[in-house]
Design a protein around this motif. Structure first.
Motif, mmCIF file in Angstrom:
data_model
loop_
_atom_site.group_PDB
_atom_site.id
_atom_site.type_symbol
_atom_site.label_atom_id
_atom_site.label_comp_id
_atom_site.label_asym_id
_atom_site.label_seq_id
_atom_site.Cartn_x
_atom_site.Cartn_y
_atom_site.Cartn_z
ATOM 1 N N ASN A 131 -1.683 6.355 -6.675
ATOM 2 C CA ASN A 131 -2.611 5.875 -6.432
ATOM 3 C C ASN A 131 -3.101 5.851 -4.743
ATOM 4 O OD1 ASN A 131 -3.112 3.337 -9.222
ATOM 5 N ND2 ASN A 131 -1.662 3.738 -8.212
ATOM 6 N N LYS A 132 -4.142 6.882 -4.649
ATOM 7 C CA LYS A 132 -4.571 7.238 -3.504
ATOM 8 C C LYS A 132 -5.008 5.691 -2.673
ATOM 9 C CE LYS A 132 -1.978 10.698 -2.959
ATOM 10 N NZ LYS A 132 -1.022 11.041 -1.871
ATOM 11 N N ILE A 133 -4.992 5.221 -2.004
ATOM 12 C CA ILE A 133 -6.054 4.201 -1.108
ATOM 13 C C ILE A 133 -6.201 4.727 -0.050
ATOM 14 C CG2 ILE A 133 -5.683 1.832 -0.865
ATOM 15 C CD1 ILE A 133 -4.189 1.093 -3.103
ATOM 16 N N ASP A 134 -7.480 4.073 0.090
ATOM 17 C CA ASP A 134 -7.494 4.748 1.753
ATOM 18 C C ASP A 134 -7.575 3.616 2.921
ATOM 19 O OD1 ASP A 134 -8.874 5.453 4.798
ATOM 20 O OD2 ASP A 134 -10.360 6.363 3.179
ATOM 21 N N GLN A 141 1.027 4.205 -3.356
ATOM 22 C CA GLN A 141 0.259 5.313 -2.504
ATOM 23 C C GLN A 141 1.139 6.442 -3.178
ATOM 24 O OE1 GLN A 141 0.352 5.485 0.859
ATOM 25 N NE2 GLN A 141 -1.860 5.194 1.441
ATOM 26 N N ILE A 154 1.086 -1.475 -0.178
ATOM 27 C CA ILE A 154 -0.024 -0.317 0.341
ATOM 28 C C ILE A 154 0.696 0.967 -0.026
ATOM 29 C CG2 ILE A 154 -1.710 1.578 1.538
ATOM 30 C CD1 ILE A 154 -3.042 -0.719 1.979
ATOM 31 N N THR A 155 1.910 1.504 0.761
ATOM 32 C CA THR A 155 2.791 2.426 0.864
ATOM 33 C C THR A 155 3.376 2.611 -0.215
ATOM 34 O OG1 THR A 155 2.856 1.982 3.019
ATOM 35 C CG2 THR A 155 5.125 3.380 2.450
#
Length: 296
Positions: free
Chosen positions: A118-121, A115, A111-112
């Motif tokens: 791509n913006k992942i919450d 990001q 995820i890091t």
């Protein structure tokens, strides 16, 4: 009674979808969680749920269904746990701890890394986003619920025998490895269905807590499963209304209601309640000695 308190949230379509999916998840988590609790495999549910995080992220990167990725990762993690347990002197709890920690860490790293573009919450993965469910997700969860219930009904006797006497079930010729793997698949499916509701972190609470509540009140497994599902549904619906009126996250609200129900059962259960059990003077003396020992 102010009926509008119950009816007002239902005027919103997102709330209707959220309540439906919460009910489905409350049912299947309790049904599958009953087997986890009786077999003392609560950590396995935690391991599978944490192991799904890299599957979610990889599926996102590849542009495929994220919940399919989560399911594949969950099944893969159970296979690794089985290999470690069978090919090493480590026991199952150690294998599960290693696998779920490794998979979860890998998911956070992935995820890091992505990001940047791509913006992942991350919160949606970890704690769920039940208010954002689509009609398709409600339909998929409903189909998973029907499938899980159907499988449990079809092999209930075999699972019951295997749950309480694995060695005996193997001795009479039951396919114990197949039953064990089938149970793992049901757990993975249940967790996938629950990700949108309570997320990776909190799904274990919904798997275990309603079943544990019923376990304190009832003796037989089918009773634990049935009333556990009722407690799961009550926790899910109540948590959703609390979330709506007090503007707090839905997943944690559902879990806290489930914990409140468990706490009531723990205190007042006719057979196991802390406040309803009668202790002899000797037992009371031992309890006080243990409490005093904590402070010396």
């Amino acid at each position: 009674m102010n009926y509008h308190l119950l009816i007002d949230p239902l005027q919103y379509s997102f709330m209707q979808r959220a309540l439906l999916i919460a009910i489905f998840v409350g049912i299947i988590c309790s049904l599958v969680g009953s087997y986890l609790m009786v077999q003392r495999l609560a950590l396995l549910g935690d391991a599978i749920s944490h192991s799904m995080l890299p599957g979610l992220v990889i599926a996102f990167m590849l542009g495929v269904n994220m919940y399919l990725g989560a399911f594949i990762a969950g099944v893969f993690s159970t296979l690794i746990i089985a290999v470690i347990r069978s090919r090493s002197p480590l026991k199952e709890d150690a294998a599960m701890g290693i696998v779920f920690s490794a998979f979860f860490a890998l998911g956070v790293i992935l995820i890091t890394l992505i990001q940047k573009d791509n913006k992942i919450d991350l919160n949606h993965f970890l704690f769920g986003n039940i208010l954002g469910v689509t009609f398709t997700e409600v339909k998929d969860t409903f189909l998973i619920t029907l499938f899980v219930i159907a499988v449990i009904i079809l092999i209930y006797k075999e699972l019951l025998f295997y749950t309480f006497d694995p060695e005996g079930s193997q001795a009479v010729g039951l396919p114990v490895n197949l039953l064990n793997f089938g149970l793992m698949l049901l757990i993975a499916l249940t967790i996938v269905a629950s990700l949108k509701t309570v997320g990776v972190i909190l799904v274990l609470a919904l798997l275990i807590t309603p079943s544990a509540t019923a376990y304190l009140l009832f003796k037989r497994l089918h009773q634990v499963m049935f009333f556990g599902a009722i407690f799961g549904v009550i926790a899910s619906i109540t948590g959703m209304y609390i979330s709506y009126y007090f503007n707090i996250p839905s997943g944690p609200a559902i879990v806290m209601v489930a914990v409140l129900l468990f706490s009531i059962a723990l205190l007042f259960s006719p057979r196991h309640g802390i406040l309803t059990q009668t202790y002899s003077s000797h037992q009371q003396g031992k309890i006080w000695q243990e409490i005093k020992g904590l402070f010396h």
